[in-house]
Design an enzyme around this catalytic site. Structure first.
Site, PDB file in Angstrom:
ATOM      1  N   GLY A  11       0.824  -1.201   0.000  1.00  0.00           N
ATOM      2  CA  GLY A  11       0.000   0.000   0.000  1.00  0.00           C
ATOM      3  C   GLY A  11       0.860   1.253   0.000  1.00  0.00           C
ATOM      4  O   GLY A  11       1.903   1.304   0.637  1.00  0.00           O
ATOM      5  N   ARG A  72       0.798  -5.037  -5.411  1.00  0.00           N
ATOM      6  CA  ARG A  72       0.913  -6.225  -4.570  1.00  0.00           C
ATOM      7  C   ARG A  72       1.226  -7.415  -5.471  1.00  0.00           C
ATOM      8  O   ARG A  72       0.815  -7.447  -6.629  1.00  0.00           O
ATOM      9  CB  ARG A  72      -0.374  -6.451  -3.780  1.00  0.00           C
ATOM     10  N   ASP A 103       4.970  -4.622   6.399  1.00  0.00           N
ATOM     11  CA  ASP A 103       5.326  -5.939   6.909  1.00  0.00           C
ATOM     12  C   ASP A 103       5.510  -6.966   5.794  1.00  0.00           C
ATOM     13  O   ASP A 103       6.498  -7.704   5.761  1.00  0.00           O
ATOM     14  CB  ASP A 103       4.240  -6.413   7.880  1.00  0.00           C
ATOM     15  N   THR A 125       4.185   2.945   5.980  1.00  0.00           N
ATOM     16  CA  THR A 125       2.761   2.611   5.999  1.00  0.00           C
ATOM     17  C   THR A 125       2.046   3.578   6.927  1.00  0.00           C
ATOM     18  O   THR A 125       2.556   3.888   8.014  1.00  0.00           O
ATOM     19  CB  THR A 125       2.509   1.169   6.478  1.00  0.00           C
ATOM     20  N   ASP A 127      -0.504   2.934   8.566  1.00  0.00           N
ATOM     21  CA  ASP A 127      -1.086   2.197   9.695  1.00  0.00           C
ATOM     22  C   ASP A 127      -0.192   2.207  10.934  1.00  0.00           C
ATOM     23  O   ASP A 127      -0.669   1.945  12.044  1.00  0.00           O
ATOM     24  CB  ASP A 127      -1.358   0.748   9.292  1.00  0.00           C
ATOM     25  N   ASP A 129       2.025   0.034  11.759  1.00  0.00           N
ATOM     26  CA  ASP A 129       2.015  -1.309  12.333  1.00  0.00           C
ATOM     27  C   ASP A 129       3.271  -2.111  11.997  1.00  0.00           C
ATOM     28  O   ASP A 129       3.319  -3.325  12.217  1.00  0.00           O
ATOM     29  CB  ASP A 129       0.777  -2.076  11.870  1.00  0.00           C
ATOM     30  N   ARG A 171      -5.924  -1.056   9.703  1.00  0.00           N
ATOM     31  CA  ARG A 171      -5.991  -2.524   9.740  1.00  0.00           C
ATOM     32  C   ARG A 171      -6.211  -2.980  11.189  1.00  0.00           C
ATOM     33  O   ARG A 171      -7.180  -2.593  11.815  1.00  0.00           O
ATOM     34  CB  ARG A 171      -4.729  -3.154   9.137  1.00  0.00           C
TER      35      ARG A 171
END
Length: 319
Positions: A11, A72, A103, A125, A127, A129, A171
């Site tokens: 992403g 992706r 990740d 990212t 996120d 994360d 997410r």
């Protein structure tokens, strides 16, 4: 090491361009040839590789998205496909690869390192994360985008005396929601790391109404569940005029913040240094405002620490 490559994968995040710029210019500064791989691992398999010059990354530090594009690539999960990728990189005499992504991108870089192609990861990212770092590039920019939206929604919430449920990305990580909740003055934040108590949320909204507060902002992280359903429950139980706004991919775009631009530049520079130092299979990160690095395998084994105290602070300040 004389020749390296860089790609952006997964992403998109607002700071991929800034990190790309830092990698290319630091590599050229150190006398290295640097090649850009278009469309991530998918583009690597199609040999969409081009040499980068100083001008290739001019005037992109302020732009969101990624000049190399991203995609992706499920095929990359197959060992034979990864082996093919290494052969393609060797065909171009590339001796090291810098991967800007999250990740999944890290795992791909780890597997290539195991096959003899030195990889370095840069966490990118919104996120936030990615393991092995307190902050990933793109998070601060996305957070500011969310805050801007909350401020505007609050104006109409106040004007119409409505309750607004705002869904943000993340997410399974609630960092965007928690930080936005505190910075945006939300009444409640619902995140995956904390058990959801819809009754407690409703009671907090009711207490606000009882003291004369006729509008509320509820922040929901996408990993919690359906924001539309949460909004329906609030409306059905309380009877208050309730609206739901899903911010969606608007959070991924826009001109990056100064904080993110500096962080991306530091990460990109350090990634090149790691290759030059022979520290292969590492990821860069920031912990306590210091740039750090660690092996992919160690980073991927770490547990993401949840800053649930921010959600609690949001509840306390919305009393």
């Amino acid at each position: 090491m004389k020749r390296i490559a860089v790609l952006t994968s997964g992403g998109d995040a607002p700071l991929m361009n800034a990190a790309l710029r830092a990698v290319v210019r630091k590599a050229i500064y150190n006398g290295l040839d640097v090649y850009g791989i278009m469309y991530g691992y998918a583009g690597l398999l199609k040999k969409e590789i081009k040499k980068m010059e100083l001008g290739s990354v001019g005037d992109i530090i302020h732009r969101g998205g990624t000049k190399l594009y991203t995609a992706r690539c499920q095929e990359f999960l197959q060992p034979e496909v990864r082996a093919k990728a290494v052969e393609i990189l060797k065909e171009y005499a590339i001796e090291g690869l810098i991967v800007i992504g999250g990740d999944g991108s890290y795992r791909g870089a780890l597997e290539l390192t195991k096959l003899g192609m030195p990889g370095i990861g840069i966490p990118a990212t919104i996120d936030n994360d990615v393991l092995g770092t307190e902050f990933s590039i793109g998070f601060d920019t996305a957070l500011n985008t969310v805050i801007e939206a909350i401020d505007k929604i609050r104006d109409t919430a106040m004007s119409h005396e409505r309750t607004y449920v705002i869904e943000v990305m993340g997410r399974d990580c609630g960092d965007i929601a928690q930080w936005a909740g505190v910075a945006g003055g939300a009444e409640t934040v619902l995140v995956p790391e904390k058990p959801i108590d819809i009754n407690a949320t409703i009671e907090r909204i009711k207490r606000g109404h009882e003291r004369g507060k006729k509008h509320s902002i509820i922040i929901v992280s996408e990993g919690v569940g359906n924001a539309v359903e949460i909004g329906r429950q609030i409306k059905d139980i309380c009877g208050y005029d309730t609206r739901v706004t899903i911010l969606g991919h608007v959070q991924r775009g826009g001109s990056p913040t100064a904080t993110d631009r500096v962080l991306a530049s530091r990460f990109g520079s350090r990634a090149v240094e790691l290759l030059c130092e022979g520290k292969f299979g590492h990821t860069v990160g920031i912990i306590k405002n210091e740039i750090v690095d660690m092996e992919f395998e160690n980073a991927l084994k770490m547990k993401k620490l949840s800053n649930s105290s921010l959600a609690e602070l949001c509840d306390e300040l919305a009393i």
